[in-house]
Design an enzyme around this catalytic site. Structure first.
Site, PDB file in Angstrom:
ATOM      1  N   HIS A 161       0.864  -1.100   0.308  1.00 40.07           N
ATOM      2  CA  HIS A 161       0.205  -0.151   0.014  1.00 40.07           C
ATOM      3  C   HIS A 161       0.285   1.281  -0.091  1.00 40.07           C
ATOM      4  CE1 HIS A 161      -3.428  -2.942   1.061  1.00 40.07           C
ATOM      5  NE2 HIS A 161      -2.697  -3.572   1.898  1.00 40.07           N
TER       6      HIS A 161
HETATM    7  O1  RIB Z   1      -5.192  -0.527   4.452  1.00 40.66           O
HETATM    8  C1  RIB Z   1      -3.392  -0.074   4.720  1.00 40.66           C
HETATM    9  C2  RIB Z   1      -2.902   0.736   5.213  1.00 40.66           C
HETATM   10  O2  RIB Z   1      -3.076   0.829   6.043  1.00 40.66           O
HETATM   11  C3  RIB Z   1      -1.373   0.796   5.330  1.00 40.66           C
HETATM   12  O3  RIB Z   1      -0.856   2.201   5.157  1.00 40.66           O
HETATM   13  C4  RIB Z   1      -0.903  -0.410   6.268  1.00 40.66           C
HETATM   14  O4  RIB Z   1       0.108   0.176   6.885  1.00 40.66           O
HETATM   15  C5  RIB Z   1      -1.981  -0.081   7.137  1.00 40.66           C
HETATM   16  O5  RIB Z   1      -1.605   1.382   8.144  1.00 40.66           O
END
Ligand code: RIB
Ligand code: CA
Length: 297
Positions: free
Chosen positions: A229
Site C-alpha cells: 500500500h
Molecule cells: O490499509 C492499508 C494501510 O493501513 C497501510 O498504510 C498499512 O500500513 C496500514 O496502515
C-alpha cells in the site's frame, strides 16, 4: 507514518527518491511509541541517523485506537530482529512542535506524504490553519472507492480515524489519494524475498525477514503477491504519471459504525482539489521501485 511493514518499505523508497526532512509517527498499525521506535530503527539501519522521528498522536481525534497487530505483529515490525542499539533516549520535539518549526523555517511550499491514519495531519492543521495554503501536495495512502480491507466498506487508515480523514479531505488541499483501488492491483511478487537478499546488505536482510512475515499475515496476500500500500503513495508523489486520476469531492462516514471510514464520492469536478487514483501502471511502478531500492541500498 505508522510502521508497519509497508510503511518501512515506503520510507526506504522515499529516502532513495526524495529529500526526506523528517518523520512524524502516528498510532495505527501499532501504538505510537512502537511506530516511532520502528521508524527510527529503519532509518538507523539505513544509515540515515540524521533524520529525526517525532512522536505524534497516540489515539485518533475522537475515538479509541484500533491497531493492526494481526498484520504487523506485536512490535509493529515483526519478522526481523533489530540488533542495533536504539537511539539515545533524547526525546526530540513531538510531532506538532516539530511540524510548526519546519513549516515556519521552510520558506517554500511543503510536500507531505501520509501513510497512516491522518490524525497528525488533521491535529496540526486544525491548530495552524495558516499553513494550509503552504501545502503544495499532500499524498495520502487511504480510502477505497470500492471494497474495504478492515471492513467490507472501509480502508484501515480511514477506519482508524474517519474524523481526521473527513476533515483533511474537506480543506481544499491538493491531495493525491492512493487507495485500495490501486494498491490491491500492485502486488509485490514472492520472488521479492530473494531479490531483497541479493542486495547483499543488512537492509536487504531486514526486508527479506520483514516481508517473509508480512506475506504470511497480510489478509489480502495471494499466491501472486502481497499489497505494499504505502509504497504507492511515494510512487504517486514522485511519478504521478504512473497513475490514472479522477478529481472528486469526497466524504468519509463518521456516524454509522457499520460504515465507519467508508469513503463516498459526493461529486466529480475538474476543480476538485482531491485526485483519487483509479488505476496504476503496475510494471512501471515496480520497475521504478526496484531501481530506487537497488540504487539506494
Ligand atoms: O490499509 C492499508 C494501510 O493501513 C497501510 O498504510 C498499512 O500500513 C496500514 O496502515
Ligand atoms: Ca501505514
Amino acid at each position: 507514518m505508522d510502521p508497519g511493514h509497508d510503511d518501512a518499505l515506503a520510507l526506504l523508497v522515499a529516502l532513495a527518491s526524495l529529500k526526506v526532512k523528517g518523520v512524524t509517527a502516528v498510532c495505527g498499525n501499532q501504538t505510537v511509541d512502537k511506530t516511532a521506535r520502528n521508524a527510527r530503527r529503519v532509518l538507523d539501519l539505513a544509515h540515515y541517523e540524521e533524520i529525526s522521528v517525532h512522536q505524534g498522536a497516540d489515539r485518533p481525534l475522537f475515538r479509541p485506537l484500533v491497531t493492526a497487530a494481526h498484520v504487523h505483529g506485536s512490535s509493529g515490525l515483526d519478522g526481523y530482529h533489530f540488533h542495533l542499539r536504539d537511539r539515545e533516549k533524547t526525546i526530540p520535539a513531538d510531532a506538532q512542535q516539530w511540524l510548526e518549526c519546519e513549516f515556519t523555517q521552510e520558506p517554500g511550499d511543503i510536500a507531505w506524504i501520509a501513510t497512516g491514519p491522518l490524525t497528525n495531519v488533521a491535529a496540526f492543521l486544525m491548530g495552524h490553519r495558516e499553513f494550509v495554503p503552504r501545502i503544495k501536495k499532500l499524498t495520502v495512502m487511504g480510502g477505497a472507492l470500492n471494497h474495504g480491507n478492515i471492513t467490507p466498506y472501509a480502508e484501515f487508515n480511514f477506519y482508524v480515524d474517519p474524523d481526521a480523514a473527513h476533515w483533511v479531505l474537506a480543506q481544499g488541499i491538493p491531495i493525491q489519494l492512493v487507495g485500495l483501488d490501486v494498491t490491491h492491483k500492485a502486488l509485490l511478487a514472492p520472488d521479492a524475498l530473494e531479490r531483497f537478499v541479493s542486495f547483499g546488505s543488512e537492509i536487504g536482510l531486514m526486508l527479506h525477514d520483514l516481508f517473509a512475515f508480512y506475506f504470511k499475515h497480510e489478509p489480502n496476500a495471494v499466491p501472486q503477491g502481497v499489497p505494499v500500500h504505502d509504497v504507492l503513495a511515494v510512487g504517486a508523489m514522485v511519478h504521478p504519471e504512473f497513475f490514472a486520476w479522477r478529481r472528486v469531492n469526497l466524504t468519509v462516514e463518521r456516524c454509522d459504525e457499520k460504515y465507519r471510514g467508508q469513503m463516498t464520492v459526493v461529486s466529480e469536478s475538474a476543480r476538485a482539489a482531491t485526485q483519487v487514483a483509479v488505476d496504476v501502471d503496475v510494471a512501471r511502478f515496480f520497475e521504478w521501485m526496484w531501481a530506487m531500492l537497488a540504487n539506494g541500498f
